[in-house]
Design a protein around this motif. Structure first.
Motif, PDB file in Angstrom:
ATOM      1  N   ASP A  32      -3.120   6.276  -2.881  1.00 20.19           N
ATOM      2  CA  ASP A  32      -2.313   5.812  -2.436  1.00 20.19           C
ATOM      3  C   ASP A  32      -1.647   4.305  -2.860  1.00 20.19           C
ATOM      4  N   ASP A  40      -1.808   1.379  -3.795  1.00 20.55           N
ATOM      5  CA  ASP A  40      -2.317   0.384  -3.854  1.00 20.55           C
ATOM      6  C   ASP A  40      -3.963   0.665  -4.728  1.00 20.55           C
ATOM      7  N   SER A  51       0.700  -1.129   0.106  1.00 20.82           N
ATOM      8  CA  SER A  51      -0.148   0.261  -0.170  1.00 20.82           C
ATOM      9  C   SER A  51       0.466   0.878   0.028  1.00 20.82           C
ATOM     10  N   ASP A  55      -6.186   2.528  -3.227  1.00 21.51           N
ATOM     11  CA  ASP A  55      -7.613   2.224  -2.193  1.00 21.51           C
ATOM     12  C   ASP A  55      -7.411   3.284  -1.567  1.00 21.51           C
ATOM     13  N   ARG A  56      -6.631   3.949  -0.908  1.00 21.54           N
ATOM     14  CA  ARG A  56      -7.273   5.861  -0.731  1.00 21.54           C
ATOM     15  C   ARG A  56      -7.264   6.335  -1.492  1.00 21.54           C
TER      16      ARG A  56
HETATM   17 ZN    ZN Z   1      -3.508   0.987   0.097  1.00 22.81          ZN
END
Ligand code: ZN
Ligand code: NG1
Length: 536
Positions: A283, A285, A66, A287-288
């Protein structure tokens, strides 16, 4: 079992100093990449067991760290519906990974199969992907060796964002059923999102270009690919993809990305954000998601997970009213203790929606959000999504509209049901949701920021001798141990206006975190430092 014994010898576990153990934490196993090869192999064994336990449904494994530095990596298991590994199984993962030898590993594996009544002759299927970290390759090889040793069918989806892998797990297990989640391919993911985006927009216009900082991670190439699926004649989405260098591994998450923006509370230094231009950051990967802009007058203004949450709750709440469904569907918002107090007040007093606070970690928020017909959950750091129950999704499609306005609300709700990733927080999907909402409201980022004023706040990391001494209650808002510490914190908080503070052990780092908010910036800082001194 000979196959496991032989393969395990090729992917050994790195022994830890006496008394230390590997732990399946909030984000699976996450650490320096060179410690992870043996762990990845053993996670393969566990994923195969899990698939067999669940009638051969596909299980997912994602290899990513991440927002953490490029030298780190991580291995994390995804359950059949695309949600996080069931909590009970975290213990089994920890047990397998900490087996001290190849022989001990086989013993733990066999014992787990017996204790959990798993038929090892059943087929097993495990699908996996990784982010752009170079170490991911070795870890995938080790994972595949684990799957082969356990005689499970491997499906390698190569490089993906974390939410894409979650999508693919759910799509695989629902393929050909009435609950089909979409085509089982990366293209299927893009097609589903693009179609729902166009449908949710229905001719509304987006208010100016958007600069998307991809943290030099996997989100860069994937977002660029996704954009090809949006018909230019239907939606005017002018996206500038920046910080999308995935060829130099060392720049991943370096001075950019959602975690940088949220923790440093400033825009990435490069490329320089032009005054007034709408920006967001993903971010490593994807997912944020955090939105922001640099205001010519007031400087940097950030719209974090709490803002995305309250924006979504307000818009979807209005649509549900507009669709005449308010009495049928329960809407709620789920936050953690890190949510800004002003957002909680805005949601409960102004939107009149219930807010539930859970411990840190999206698995907790996700679980509680499932208890609503429409459950909005975000961590302040920008990780979250909106979950719709089967009842809600069918109401959007089946309710007979009584007016054109009602039809419009129902159509938008149905489109959001497809646009918003139902498995896990997804920065690309969340970004499209935000764009839809802003376009419908005809809002700028400034309009969005005007809904309420954040309380000044401060988050500090405190090194402590033994973080395990710090135990919490009340969704991590109070310390039960060490004894007396909470009373001291209460005394400190009392000295400030509109103040709140709490301390807890991090689930991902070897430290404690102290959060404080108060009426002014200096008071928030002072309170955070006081509480930090109490616990160190
Ligand atoms: Zn992430
Ligand atoms: P810890 O280290 O337990 O505070 C951090 C984030 C969480 C969550 C996890 C997993 C903060 C304060 N904490 O947890 O929100 O995202 O990492 O990535 O941001």
């Amino acid at each position: 079992d000979k196959a496991i014994l032989a393969a395990s010898a090729k992917h050994p576990i790195v022994p830890l100093p006496r008394g230390q153990f590997y732990n399946y934490g909030t984000a699976g196993f996450r650490m320096k990449a060179d410690l992870l090869e043996g762990i990845s192999f053993r996670v393969g064994l566990l994923a195969a067991l899990r698939s067999r336990k669940l009638n051969s449904q596909a299980i997912g494994v994602m290899i990513t760290a991440s927002h953490n530095p490029a030298v780190d990596n991580g291995v994390k298991i995804v359950d059949p519906l695309g949600d996080m590994l069931e909590q009970d199984w975290e213990r089994y993962a920890t047990a397998l990974v900490n087996a001290p030898s190849d022989e001990a590993l086989v013993a733990v594996y066999t014992r787990l199969a017996t204790d959990l009544k798993i038929d090892l002759r059943l087929p097993a299927k495990v699908i996996y992907g990784r982010d752009t970290r170079p170490s991911g390759h070795t870890l995938v090889v080790a994972l595949a060796a684990g799957l082969e040793a356990a005689n499970a069918e491997p499906v390698d989806f190569k490089i993906l964002t974390t939410p894409q892998l979650h999508y693919l797990v759910r799509a695989t297990n629902s393929e050909g059923t009435p609950l089909s989640y979409g085509k089982v391919s990366e293209v299927g993911y893009y097609e589903k999102l693009a179609e729902a985006f166009v449908r949710a927009m229905r001719g509304r216009r987006i208010n100016g270009p958007l600069s998307v900082d991809c943290a030099n991670g996997v989100g860069g190439p994937k977002l660029a690919e996704f954009l090809k699926y949006i018909p230019k004649d239907k939606v005017n989405f002018d996206v500038k993809v920046v910080n999308d260098d995935v060829l130099r591994p060392e720049v991943l998450n370096l001075d950019c990305g959602a975690d940088y923006v949220k923790t440093k509370q400033r825009a990435p230094p490069s490329p320089k954000s032009l005054p007034g231009v709408r920006c967001c950051s993903l971010d490593g990967d994807a997912d944020r998601l955090i939105y922001y802009w640099v205001d010519p007058e007031s400087g940097f203004v950030m719209l974090d997970g709490d803002r995305i949450s309250s924006l979504a709750a307000s818009f979807i709440g209005d649509l549900v009213d507009g669709a005449g469904l308010r009495d049928e569907l329960r809407i709620g918002v789920v936050q953690t203790a890190y949510a800004n107090g002003a957002s909680t007040t805005y949601i409960t007093r102004h939107l009149k929606l219930p807010v539930i606070c859970t411990p840190t970690g999206v698995k907790h928020l996700h679980h509680v959000a499932q208890g609503f017909d429409i459950g909005v959950y975000f961590e302040a750091n920008g990780h979250g999504t909106v979950l719709f129950s089967p009842d809600a999704l069918s109401a959007f499609r089946k309710k007979e509209p009584q007016s054109p306005a009602q039809k419009d609300a129902l159509d938008t709700l149905a489109a959001l049901g497809d646009l918003i990733n139902q498995t896990v927080g997804d920065a690309i999907s969340d970004m499209l949701m935000v764009e839809v909402i802003l376009a419908h409201k005809n809002w700028t980022l400034r309009d969005w920021a005007m809904t309420y004023a954040d309380l000044p706040n401060r988050l500090v990391r405190v090194e402590v001798g033994n973080k395990d001494l710090f135990r919490t209650t009340d969704a991590e808002r109070r310390l039960s141990h060490p004894e007396g510490a909470q009373e001291e914190i209460d005394q400190a908080v009392k000295k400030y206006k509109d103040a709140r503070s709490f301390a807890r052990a991090s689930g991902t780092e070897n430290a404690c975190r102290v959060y404080a908010e108060a009426a002014t910036r200096s008071e928030a800082n002072e309170l955070a430092e006081r509480v930090a001194r109490i616990i160190e």
